[in-house]
Design an enzyme around this catalytic site. Sequence first.
Site, PDB file in Angstrom:
ATOM      1  N   SER A  67     -22.727   2.622   7.178  1.00  0.00           N
ATOM      2  CA  SER A  67     -23.548   2.468   5.816  1.00  0.00           C
ATOM      3  C   SER A  67     -24.407   1.215   5.660  1.00  0.00           C
ATOM      4  O   SER A  67     -24.976   0.845   6.366  1.00  0.00           O
ATOM      5  CB  SER A  67     -22.994   3.152   4.607  1.00  0.00           C
ATOM      6  OG  SER A  67     -23.831   3.511   3.693  1.00  0.00           O
ATOM      7  N   HIS A  72     -24.981 -10.557  -3.561  1.00  0.00           N
ATOM      8  CA  HIS A  72     -25.964 -11.273  -4.516  1.00  0.00           C
ATOM      9  C   HIS A  72     -25.211 -12.371  -5.199  1.00  0.00           C
ATOM     10  O   HIS A  72     -24.115 -12.361  -5.859  1.00  0.00           O
ATOM     11  CB  HIS A  72     -26.640 -10.031  -5.263  1.00  0.00           C
ATOM     12  CG  HIS A  72     -26.925  -8.958  -4.781  1.00  0.00           C
ATOM     13  ND1 HIS A  72     -28.190  -8.639  -4.255  1.00  0.00           N
ATOM     14  CD2 HIS A  72     -26.307  -7.863  -4.639  1.00  0.00           C
ATOM     15  CE1 HIS A  72     -28.450  -7.494  -3.713  1.00  0.00           C
ATOM     16  NE2 HIS A  72     -27.169  -7.011  -4.022  1.00  0.00           N
ATOM     17  N   CYS A  87     -18.790   5.169   5.266  1.00  0.00           N
ATOM     18  CA  CYS A  87     -18.412   6.396   5.699  1.00  0.00           C
ATOM     19  C   CYS A  87     -17.431   6.702   6.594  1.00  0.00           C
ATOM     20  O   CYS A  87     -17.406   6.012   7.644  1.00  0.00           O
ATOM     21  CB  CYS A  87     -19.725   7.219   5.979  1.00  0.00           C
ATOM     22  SG  CYS A  87     -20.847   7.367   4.249  1.00  0.00           S
ATOM     23  N   GLN A 149       1.452  -3.846  -1.737  1.00  0.00           N
ATOM     24  CA  GLN A 149       1.261  -2.313  -2.065  1.00  0.00           C
ATOM     25  C   GLN A 149      -0.127  -1.852  -1.949  1.00  0.00           C
ATOM     26  O   GLN A 149      -1.000  -2.717  -2.081  1.00  0.00           O
ATOM     27  CB  GLN A 149       2.069  -1.911  -3.471  1.00  0.00           C
ATOM     28  CG  GLN A 149       1.363  -2.794  -4.602  1.00  0.00           C
ATOM     29  CD  GLN A 149       2.165  -2.985  -5.763  1.00  0.00           C
ATOM     30  OE1 GLN A 149       3.097  -2.015  -6.079  1.00  0.00           O
ATOM     31  NE2 GLN A 149       2.011  -4.064  -6.718  1.00  0.00           N
ATOM     32  N   GLU A 203       2.061  -3.531 -15.987  1.00  0.00           N
ATOM     33  CA  GLU A 203       1.159  -3.175 -17.047  1.00  0.00           C
ATOM     34  C   GLU A 203       1.101  -4.151 -18.183  1.00  0.00           C
ATOM     35  O   GLU A 203       0.338  -4.335 -18.992  1.00  0.00           O
ATOM     36  CB  GLU A 203       1.445  -1.918 -17.332  1.00  0.00           C
ATOM     37  CG  GLU A 203       1.389  -0.652 -16.473  1.00  0.00           C
ATOM     38  CD  GLU A 203       2.746  -0.462 -15.871  1.00  0.00           C
ATOM     39  OE1 GLU A 203       3.064   0.848 -15.491  1.00  0.00           O
ATOM     40  OE2 GLU A 203       3.622  -1.356 -16.067  1.00  0.00           O
ATOM     41  N   ASP A 260       8.429 -14.486  -7.031  1.00  0.00           N
ATOM     42  CA  ASP A 260       9.102 -13.451  -6.570  1.00  0.00           C
ATOM     43  C   ASP A 260      10.237 -13.426  -7.511  1.00  0.00           C
ATOM     44  O   ASP A 260      10.871 -14.451  -7.860  1.00  0.00           O
ATOM     45  CB  ASP A 260       9.998 -14.048  -4.935  1.00  0.00           C
ATOM     46  CG  ASP A 260      10.782 -13.061  -4.572  1.00  0.00           C
ATOM     47  OD1 ASP A 260      11.343 -12.291  -5.124  1.00  0.00           O
ATOM     48  OD2 ASP A 260      11.272 -13.340  -3.491  1.00  0.00           O
ATOM     49  N   ASP A 278      11.696  -3.459 -13.850  1.00  0.00           N
ATOM     50  CA  ASP A 278      10.881  -2.362 -13.951  1.00  0.00           C
ATOM     51  C   ASP A 278      10.016  -2.423 -12.697  1.00  0.00           C
ATOM     52  O   ASP A 278       9.042  -3.037 -12.558  1.00  0.00           O
ATOM     53  CB  ASP A 278      10.031  -2.435 -15.216  1.00  0.00           C
ATOM     54  CG  ASP A 278       9.085  -1.129 -15.301  1.00  0.00           C
ATOM     55  OD1 ASP A 278       9.623  -0.096 -14.755  1.00  0.00           O
ATOM     56  OD2 ASP A 278       8.179  -1.266 -15.808  1.00  0.00           O
TER      57      ASP A 278
END
Length: 394
Positions: A67, A72, A87, A149, A203, A260, A278
Site C-alpha cells: 500500500s 511529514h 494490506c 508484550q 493503567e 524490572d 499486579d
Amino acid sequence: MTQPPAPVGRHVLADLEDVDAAVLDDVAGLRAALADALTGAGATVRQLVAEAFEPHGVTVVALLAESHASVHTWPEHGRALVDVFTCGDAADPHRAVALLAGALGATLREVRTEPRGGEPGRVVEPISPGLTRTWALGRIHHRESTEFQDILIADTAHGVTLFCDDERQSAESTQLIYHEALFVPAALSARRRERVLVVGSSEGVVSELAVACGATLVDHVDVDDAAVRACAAHLPYGYTPETLAAAERGDGPVRVHYADGLRWVRGDGPRYDVIVVDLPDERPDDAENQLNRLYTHRFLADCRARLTDGGVVVSQAGSAAAWRDATLRAAWDRFHDVFAQVRYVGSDEHEWSFLIGGEDLADLDLAVLPYAPVSIDADFLRARTVAPATLRNR
C-alpha cells in the site's frame, strides 16, 4: 459465484517527538530512514518521492507493494507525523513505525491503529486448554508490539478495553471493581499504608487508589514504558498523559520508574507498608516468559523483606473457577510457604482472585480509610474473603 475476499489492512498513524531539527530537514536521510524501516518490517518499496519545503519541513511518501507510507516533518517543533498502511500479513506496520522512530532518535508519543476492510476485528482470548472467549472490537485506539508484550486498546461491549497478548486486562465499565478488590482489602490488612510499591498495573488506577487511601509515597515500577504511556494516552481511567508526566518527573506522591520489578525489590530503597504485584496471569507452560520470575517463592520472600512491620504483599493470583484454578492453587501454596498469614479476596469482576500475605494482618475495618470504596462494603469483606473450599482444604 463465490465473492473474492475483502481487502484487509492495518493503517498505523504515529506521532514522533523530540527529534533533532537537522534530522527532520535532511531529505536524503529521511528517505533512507523510511525505506530501511519499511524494508525491515517486511514491506516492498516500489517508489519513493520526497520534497523539501521553505523555510523548513520535509514530506516523504513511499509507494509499497502492500500500500503506502508517509512522513511529514516539522523541524521547528521537533515532530514528525507518520502513517503506514499495509494490506495482508507480509508487512508489519507497527514494526515499521518502531524502526523509523529508532532511526530518527524519536520519542514515540502516540500510535493509533485503524483496521481497514475485511470483517470487524476480534480478539480470541485463551481461557483454559480447549476454551476461548471472543471479543468483538470496535474502534482500535492503539496497537503496539513492545519488547515484552503485544498491547491492544480497543472499544468492546465493556467500553475501552486493554488487552495484553490477547488477554483482557481491564475494561472501562468494570475496572474500578477490579482495582478496588485488588487494593482496598490489602490496604485494610496493613497496619499502615503511607508507603506503597506497585509492580506492574500499567493503567495507574492502583497508584491513584493508594493516594486516596492515605499514601504519601507510591513507587510505581513497570518494565514496559510503552505500555504505561499507551494506557495514559488512550484509557479513560488511570493516569492521564499529564499526571503520568508528573509522576515520571517525581512531582507529587506518585513516582513512576521504568525498571524490572524483581531488581527493584532486591535493590536498596525504602520499606513499604503495602506491596502490590499486579501482572497478567502466570504462564507455567512458558518457561521463558519473563512474568514467571515474579511468581516464585524467591520473589515473594524478597517482597516480604522490603515490608515495614505490619506490612503486606498482595498479588493477582488467577481464577477461582474450578476448571481453571491451577495457578491460584500454586499461588496459595507459595503464599502459605512465605507468610505467616494469608488472606484470600475474590473479585466480582472477571473471576479474578487476589492473595494477601503478611505476618500479622489487621482486621478489615473500612472506617480506618479516608477513601470510601464504590464497590466494596462490609458485606463484601465478609463474603468475598472466604477462600474456595479447594483452597481451604489444602
